[in-house]
Design a protein around this motif. Sequence first.
Motif, mmCIF file in Angstrom:
data_model
loop_
_atom_site.group_PDB
_atom_site.id
_atom_site.type_symbol
_atom_site.label_atom_id
_atom_site.label_comp_id
_atom_site.label_asym_id
_atom_site.label_seq_id
_atom_site.Cartn_x
_atom_site.Cartn_y
_atom_site.Cartn_z
ATOM 1 N N ALA A 71 10.040 6.360 -3.706
ATOM 2 C CA ALA A 71 9.581 7.301 -2.441
ATOM 3 C C ALA A 71 8.229 7.793 -2.985
ATOM 4 O O ALA A 71 7.324 8.118 -1.784
ATOM 5 N N HIS A 96 6.537 5.271 4.555
ATOM 6 C CA HIS A 96 6.431 6.906 4.957
ATOM 7 C C HIS A 96 6.290 6.837 6.557
ATOM 8 O O HIS A 96 5.835 5.835 7.074
ATOM 9 N N SER A 173 7.263 14.389 6.125
ATOM 10 C CA SER A 173 7.218 13.593 4.924
ATOM 11 C C SER A 173 8.441 12.939 4.579
ATOM 12 O O SER A 173 9.476 13.396 4.822
ATOM 13 N N LEU A 174 8.062 11.897 3.890
ATOM 14 C CA LEU A 174 9.255 11.082 3.352
ATOM 15 C C LEU A 174 10.287 11.915 2.369
ATOM 16 O O LEU A 174 11.540 12.160 2.588
#
Length: 253
Positions: A71, A96, A173-174
Amino acid sequence: MSHGIQVSELTGLWHRSLIAHSDGRRDTDTQVRWLQGPKSYVDLRQPAGRPVFDGVSHVRDLRPHQIEWMAGQLAFAGQLTCAGDVFSWHKSMDLHPIEPDLGRLFFDGETLVEQALDLAYVEHWHRETAAAEPIVEARLNDPDEGRSGVLVRVGARLGFARSRTTELPLGDSLADVLAAQPTLRARQDLLDCEVAMATPDGGRWRITRSSLPWREGTIFAFESASAGEMLVREQDAAGREVLWHWEIAGSMP
Protein backbone atom coordinates in the motif's frame (compact mmCIF):
# COMPACT_ATOMS: atom_id res chain seq x y z
CA MET A 1 17.34 25.28 -18.57
CA SER A 2 15.05 24.32 -21.43
CA HIS A 3 11.30 24.93 -21.52
CA GLY A 4 8.62 24.29 -24.12
CA ILE A 5 8.65 20.48 -23.85
CA GLN A 6 6.08 18.52 -25.85
CA VAL A 7 4.61 15.27 -24.52
CA SER A 8 5.92 13.39 -27.57
CA GLU A 9 9.51 14.35 -26.62
CA LEU A 10 9.18 12.33 -23.41
CA THR A 11 8.57 8.98 -25.11
CA GLY A 12 10.73 6.28 -23.51
CA LEU A 13 11.60 4.87 -20.09
CA TRP A 14 12.59 7.18 -17.24
CA HIS A 15 13.85 6.60 -13.70
CA ARG A 16 13.76 9.03 -10.80
CA SER A 17 16.88 9.83 -8.76
CA LEU A 18 15.38 12.31 -6.29
CA ILE A 19 12.25 13.81 -4.85
CA ALA A 20 12.81 16.79 -2.58
CA HIS A 21 9.89 18.20 -0.59
CA SER A 22 9.57 21.81 0.51
CA ASP A 23 9.53 20.70 4.17
CA GLY A 24 13.05 19.28 3.81
CA ARG A 25 12.25 15.60 3.24
CA ARG A 26 14.26 13.91 0.48
CA ASP A 27 13.95 10.44 -1.04
CA THR A 28 16.60 8.82 -3.21
CA ASP A 29 15.79 5.21 -2.30
CA THR A 30 12.36 4.60 -3.84
CA GLN A 31 12.64 2.63 -7.08
CA VAL A 32 10.69 4.58 -9.68
CA ARG A 33 10.08 3.72 -13.33
CA TRP A 34 7.91 5.76 -15.71
CA LEU A 35 7.26 4.42 -19.22
CA GLN A 36 5.88 7.13 -21.49
CA GLY A 37 4.36 6.66 -24.92
CA PRO A 38 3.40 9.53 -27.24
CA LYS A 39 0.30 10.02 -25.06
CA SER A 40 -0.16 7.15 -22.58
CA TYR A 41 2.04 6.27 -19.60
CA VAL A 42 2.55 3.63 -16.91
CA ASP A 43 4.21 4.63 -13.61
CA LEU A 44 5.44 2.39 -10.74
CA ARG A 45 7.12 3.62 -7.53
CA GLN A 46 8.28 1.05 -4.98
CA PRO A 47 9.63 2.14 -1.58
CA ALA A 48 12.65 0.71 0.21
CA GLY A 49 12.19 -1.90 2.94
CA ARG A 50 10.41 -4.42 0.76
CA PRO A 51 9.48 -7.53 2.78
CA VAL A 52 10.07 -11.09 1.61
CA PHE A 53 7.33 -12.46 -0.62
CA ASP A 54 8.53 -16.08 -0.63
CA GLY A 55 5.54 -18.41 -0.64
CA VAL A 56 3.18 -15.77 -2.09
CA SER A 57 1.75 -16.72 -5.46
CA HIS A 58 -1.57 -14.84 -5.46
CA VAL A 59 -3.50 -12.20 -3.56
CA ARG A 60 -5.01 -14.62 -1.03
CA ASP A 61 -1.50 -15.47 0.23
CA LEU A 62 -0.82 -11.91 1.37
CA ARG A 63 -0.11 -11.23 5.05
CA PRO A 64 -0.72 -7.91 6.87
CA HIS A 65 2.93 -6.75 6.80
CA GLN A 66 3.11 -7.40 3.06
CA ILE A 67 -0.14 -5.52 2.48
CA GLU A 68 1.22 -2.57 4.44
CA TRP A 69 4.33 -2.33 2.24
CA MET A 70 2.36 -2.82 -0.99
CA ALA A 71 0.00 0.00 0.00
CA GLY A 72 3.05 2.27 0.27
CA GLN A 73 3.70 1.89 -3.44
CA LEU A 74 2.49 4.39 -6.01
CA ALA A 75 1.17 2.71 -9.14
CA PHE A 76 -0.91 4.48 -11.76
CA ALA A 77 -1.44 4.85 -15.50
CA GLY A 78 -3.33 6.95 -18.01
CA GLN A 79 -2.63 9.80 -20.43
CA LEU A 80 -0.29 12.78 -20.17
CA THR A 81 -1.35 16.13 -21.62
CA CYS A 82 0.19 19.58 -21.68
CA ALA A 83 -1.34 23.07 -21.71
CA GLY A 84 1.32 25.75 -21.94
CA ASP A 85 3.99 24.67 -19.44
CA VAL A 86 1.58 22.73 -17.20
CA PHE A 87 1.49 18.94 -17.56
CA SER A 88 -1.48 16.87 -16.38
CA TRP A 89 -1.23 13.17 -15.56
CA HIS A 90 -4.77 11.93 -16.19
CA LYS A 91 -5.19 8.65 -14.34
CA SER A 92 -7.48 5.94 -15.66
CA MET A 93 -6.04 3.50 -13.13
CA ASP A 94 -4.49 4.13 -9.69
CA LEU A 95 -3.62 1.98 -6.68
CA HIS A 96 -4.65 4.97 -4.55
CA PRO A 97 -7.74 7.19 -4.76
CA ILE A 98 -7.45 9.25 -7.96
CA GLU A 99 -6.54 12.89 -7.40
CA PRO A 100 -5.45 15.68 -9.77
CA ASP A 101 -1.76 15.43 -10.69
CA LEU A 102 -0.31 18.61 -12.23
CA GLY A 103 3.22 19.92 -12.56
CA ARG A 104 5.77 21.74 -14.68
CA LEU A 105 8.53 19.95 -16.58
CA PHE A 106 11.78 21.41 -17.86
CA PHE A 107 15.28 20.21 -18.67
CA ASP A 108 18.27 21.23 -16.59
CA GLY A 109 21.09 19.84 -18.72
CA GLU A 110 20.28 16.14 -19.19
CA THR A 111 18.04 16.02 -16.11
CA LEU A 112 14.27 16.34 -16.54
CA VAL A 113 12.96 18.37 -13.60
CA GLU A 114 9.36 18.06 -12.45
CA GLN A 115 8.11 20.83 -10.18
CA ALA A 116 4.78 20.87 -8.39
CA LEU A 117 2.61 23.88 -9.19
CA ASP A 118 2.53 24.80 -5.48
CA LEU A 119 6.32 24.19 -5.19
CA ALA A 120 5.65 21.40 -2.65
CA TYR A 121 8.21 19.11 -4.32
CA VAL A 122 10.80 18.78 -7.05
CA GLU A 123 11.65 15.50 -8.81
CA HIS A 124 14.68 14.65 -10.94
CA TRP A 125 14.18 12.25 -13.85
CA HIS A 126 16.72 10.56 -16.12
CA ARG A 127 16.08 8.86 -19.44
CA GLU A 128 16.92 5.13 -19.52
CA THR A 129 15.71 4.39 -23.04
CA ALA A 130 14.73 6.73 -25.84
CA ALA A 131 11.83 6.38 -28.24
CA ALA A 132 12.18 3.24 -30.35
CA GLU A 133 9.88 1.36 -32.70
CA PRO A 134 7.50 -0.28 -32.42
CA ILE A 135 5.46 2.11 -30.32
CA VAL A 136 2.01 0.92 -29.23
CA GLU A 137 -0.57 2.45 -26.91
CA ALA A 138 -3.87 0.83 -26.00
CA ARG A 139 -6.68 1.61 -23.63
CA LEU A 140 -8.12 -1.59 -22.18
CA ASN A 141 -11.58 -2.52 -20.95
CA ASP A 142 -12.64 -5.77 -19.29
CA PRO A 143 -16.34 -6.16 -20.14
CA ASP A 144 -16.76 -9.13 -17.80
CA GLU A 145 -15.23 -7.76 -14.57
CA GLY A 146 -15.48 -4.01 -15.11
CA ARG A 147 -11.73 -3.43 -14.97
CA SER A 148 -9.92 -0.80 -17.01
CA GLY A 149 -6.33 -0.93 -18.16
CA VAL A 150 -3.50 0.66 -20.10
CA LEU A 151 -0.82 -0.93 -22.27
CA VAL A 152 2.25 0.94 -23.53
CA ARG A 153 5.06 -0.47 -25.64
CA VAL A 154 8.15 1.53 -26.59
CA GLY A 155 10.61 -0.69 -28.43
CA ALA A 156 11.84 -3.38 -26.01
CA ARG A 157 9.91 -2.02 -23.03
CA LEU A 158 6.34 -2.91 -22.13
CA GLY A 159 4.15 -1.38 -19.45
CA PHE A 160 0.79 -2.78 -18.37
CA ALA A 161 -1.74 -1.56 -15.83
CA ARG A 162 -5.10 -2.89 -14.70
CA SER A 163 -7.52 -1.56 -12.13
CA ARG A 164 -9.31 -3.38 -9.35
CA THR A 165 -12.98 -4.17 -9.95
CA THR A 166 -14.19 -1.66 -7.33
CA GLU A 167 -13.00 1.93 -7.14
CA LEU A 168 -11.87 3.36 -3.82
CA PRO A 169 -14.12 5.95 -2.13
CA LEU A 170 -13.30 9.50 -3.15
CA GLY A 171 -11.47 11.54 -0.56
CA ASP A 172 -10.27 8.59 1.50
CA SER A 173 -6.63 7.51 1.53
CA LEU A 174 -5.78 3.91 0.70
CA ALA A 175 -4.47 3.49 4.25
CA ASP A 176 -7.80 4.68 5.68
CA VAL A 177 -9.80 2.40 3.39
CA LEU A 178 -7.63 -0.59 4.29
CA ALA A 179 -7.94 0.14 8.01
CA ALA A 180 -11.72 0.26 7.69
CA GLN A 181 -11.98 -3.22 6.17
CA PRO A 182 -13.40 -5.86 8.54
CA THR A 183 -11.41 -8.84 7.19
CA LEU A 184 -8.01 -9.75 5.79
CA ARG A 185 -9.76 -10.95 2.63
CA ALA A 186 -11.31 -7.51 2.08
CA ARG A 187 -7.90 -5.85 2.50
CA GLN A 188 -6.38 -8.33 0.04
CA ASP A 189 -9.04 -7.44 -2.54
CA LEU A 190 -8.06 -3.78 -2.41
CA LEU A 191 -4.54 -4.74 -3.56
CA ASP A 192 -5.86 -6.77 -6.50
CA CYS A 193 -4.73 -4.36 -9.21
CA GLU A 194 -1.40 -4.13 -11.00
CA VAL A 195 1.15 -1.92 -12.67
CA ALA A 196 3.96 -3.92 -14.28
CA MET A 197 6.98 -3.45 -16.54
CA ALA A 198 8.31 -6.17 -18.86
CA THR A 199 11.13 -6.83 -21.34
CA PRO A 200 11.43 -9.37 -24.19
CA ASP A 201 12.60 -12.89 -23.39
CA GLY A 202 12.69 -15.42 -26.20
CA GLY A 203 9.71 -14.00 -28.03
CA ARG A 204 7.71 -13.50 -24.84
CA TRP A 205 7.44 -10.68 -22.31
CA ARG A 206 8.99 -11.30 -18.89
CA ILE A 207 7.85 -9.10 -16.01
CA THR A 208 10.76 -7.24 -14.41
CA ARG A 209 8.85 -5.04 -11.96
CA SER A 210 5.32 -5.29 -10.63
CA SER A 211 3.19 -3.80 -7.90
CA LEU A 212 2.33 -7.47 -7.25
CA PRO A 213 5.89 -8.57 -6.38
CA TRP A 214 5.35 -12.31 -6.81
CA ARG A 215 4.67 -11.65 -10.49
CA GLU A 216 8.24 -10.49 -11.11
CA GLY A 217 10.14 -13.00 -13.22
CA THR A 218 6.96 -14.51 -14.64
CA ILE A 219 5.67 -14.25 -18.20
CA PHE A 220 3.05 -11.72 -19.27
CA ALA A 221 1.11 -14.36 -21.11
CA PHE A 222 -0.57 -13.06 -24.25
CA GLU A 223 -2.86 -15.85 -25.43
CA SER A 224 -3.86 -13.97 -28.56
CA ALA A 225 -4.35 -10.45 -29.79
CA SER A 226 -6.19 -8.75 -32.62
CA ALA A 227 -7.16 -5.22 -33.53
CA GLY A 228 -10.11 -5.29 -31.16
CA GLU A 229 -9.28 -7.64 -28.31
CA MET A 230 -6.50 -9.16 -26.24
CA LEU A 231 -6.60 -12.44 -24.36
CA VAL A 232 -4.17 -12.86 -21.45
CA ARG A 233 -3.72 -15.97 -19.32
CA GLU A 234 -3.63 -14.92 -15.66
CA GLN A 235 -4.44 -16.02 -12.12
CA ASP A 236 -7.41 -14.81 -10.14
CA ALA A 237 -7.14 -13.71 -6.49
CA ALA A 238 -7.18 -17.33 -5.29
CA GLY A 239 -4.54 -18.51 -7.77
CA ARG A 240 -6.87 -20.21 -10.24
CA GLU A 241 -5.84 -19.90 -13.89
CA VAL A 242 -8.18 -17.68 -15.89
CA LEU A 243 -8.26 -16.28 -19.41
CA TRP A 244 -8.94 -12.56 -19.26
CA HIS A 245 -10.66 -10.92 -22.21
CA TRP A 246 -9.67 -7.31 -22.79
CA GLU A 247 -11.31 -5.05 -25.35
CA ILE A 248 -8.68 -2.66 -26.73
CA ALA A 249 -8.51 0.64 -28.59
CA GLY A 250 -5.47 0.84 -30.86
CA SER A 251 -3.08 -1.72 -32.28
CA MET A 252 -1.21 -4.42 -30.38
CA PRO A 253 2.50 -5.33 -30.37
